[in-house]
Design an enzyme around this catalytic site. Structure first.
Site: not given
Lengths: 293, 293
Positions: B116, B167, B147-148, B170, B96, B41
């Site tokens: 995460e 968490d 990867d979750g 989007d 975070d 990202q």
């Protein structure tokens, strides 16, 4: 029609270094419908791309067609449903007509007096926000074109109301007096013994908690009971707007409705419901402590 | 460090034609602290003039130092206080560190696993959001860089959790899969029988109610109970963010806490309190009807 300096590259940007420094809200503009300076304030109306028509006074968004009901319903329903039998209602400000549209829905209300200083706002609302300005001709409604402060000074010697709603603009500029002790004293005098007042608090817990704390303190110096609640409105900065509600009689419960809407009344309400009434008084822990400590 | 095309005239503007057309949120930038594109990202960190440091992923504000607690506390406390004895917690995303900071405060929680995908986010948070990234070394915390989705596929054969918190960012881009039925099925399999999951719903009632309605429907196709609630965050578009919370066991009450915070726990909570838990599930009438009809 003046050119709007508030619109850049097709976006209206609400920025205010004093009230919410470093933070802005932007709406895409399809078309400016009206812009001028009246005797009292700078008035802008534009058609937005996603929120319908938007009314802006002195650079601050007052209402958009898409979300205005959240504010109008809550500032009207909270005092009306906290009162056991409100018959006579006074609205100070609110020239866009949104609040009186809500108040006349309540079957127990017999009369609503609207006191608006700026006739321009009423005329513009009728033209550009017809969904809000639809109750000016209602048989319960009487309009007084006058300064609200002066009206209360005069009215205090003769009239008493069950509910008074102050739907002013923010305290900078012409509405400043609506946030001070003398105004609360005038409201108190104009209320019946079991009366309730509500006013937009201009702030919310995220923006200026100290201001809210002082406003509640000021209200409490006059009223035995004063509480802060809020409504969510996506086009107000931070997405919410505070309301301050006060009772002349200490035994009145403000945080919970004493009556429920009739099925007919509830069918006309898009935002308010009895659970929302109670929830709107629940604050984040830090804000609750600071306001009520 | 790449130049940030998202900042104009000293302001960061969050605009997204797909998710919230015609509407924008702006924060004044004091200084860009970091900007790059990781494998997954676009990551931007800047110091704002009034909200402290701000983390932006793919152009969308994820957290600011001033208001982040509203989100972190609510997404953590709601499932934890709706559960009678949560011991084992899984956090998907949340690099975070804000969510695990909240989870370890709960005395009954014995272990928290954070999954995460993007180690960059963890490292940046440690550097620029130290108030959030303060629990990575806590003895209850275990970090899995994975990867979750894949973690849950593997974990489902061996591990069970009392509470799972998603968490994610989007649903556009890498997090898209977290909002679909297969993900809810994986969550369901990874839960103990009285387990609760919560996920950020990426939307709120003002922005995309149809999306929320579908998300609740998807969740209900897997879980016997799924509810929408929200938290207020001034730097998320419209000032609020929805959360979707689901229980594996129909008899679990999500809308009210089954336990109260201990005095020690409550003293560390700035936003959450038991009344706020209940209030966060109360929706405007029109939104309630559309989501739950």
């Amino acid at each position: 029609m003046a050119n709007s300096g508030l619109i850049k590259d097709g976006w209206f940007c609400e920025v205010n270094d004093k009230s919410f420094p470093g933070q802005g809200l932007a709406l895409k503009v399809d078309k400016v419908l009206y812009h001028s300076k009246s005797e009292f304030q700078d008035i802008l109306v534009f058609k937005s791309s996603s929120y319908g028509n938007v009314l802006v006074l002195d650079g601050i968004i007052q209402a958009t067609e898409r979300d205005e009901f959240a504010y109008q319903e809550m500032i009207s329903c909270i005092p009306l449903f906290a009162h056991k039998a409100p018959r006579k209602v006074l609205v100070i400000g609110g020239g866009d007509g949104g609040v009186i549209r809500e108040v006349v829905k309540h079957s127990c209300v017999e009369s609503v007096t609207l006191v608006e200083i700026d006739e321009f706002v009423i005329d513009l609302a009728k033209k550009y926000l017809p969904g809000m300005a639809c109750a000016f001709d209602h048989h319960k409604v009487k309009v007084e074109l006058q300064d609200g402060f002066q009206f209360l000074r005069d009215a205090a010697t003769r009239e008493r109301y069950d509910v008074i709603i102050t739907d002013s603009s923010d305290p900078e500029g012409p509405a400043e007096a609506f946030f001070q002790q003398e105004y609360f004293e005038l409201l108190n005098r104009a209320l019946n013994d079991d009366g309730i007042v509500i006013a937009q608090a201009s702030e919310n817990v995220w923006l200026n908690l100290g201001y809210i704390q002082n406003l509640v303190k000021t209200a409490r110096s006059v009223f035995p009971k004063a509480r802060y609640c809020y409504t969510t409105v996506p086009t107000y900065t931070s997405g919410q707007l505070g309301l301050i509600v006060c009772a002349k009689n200490e035994s009145v419960t403000l945080e919970h409705p004493v009556r429920s809407p009739t099925p007919e009344e509830q069918s006309q309400l898009k935002y308010y419901n009895p659970k929302m009434h109670t929830a709107s008084f629940v604050l984040p822990t830090w804000a609750h402590h600071q306001i009520y400590r």
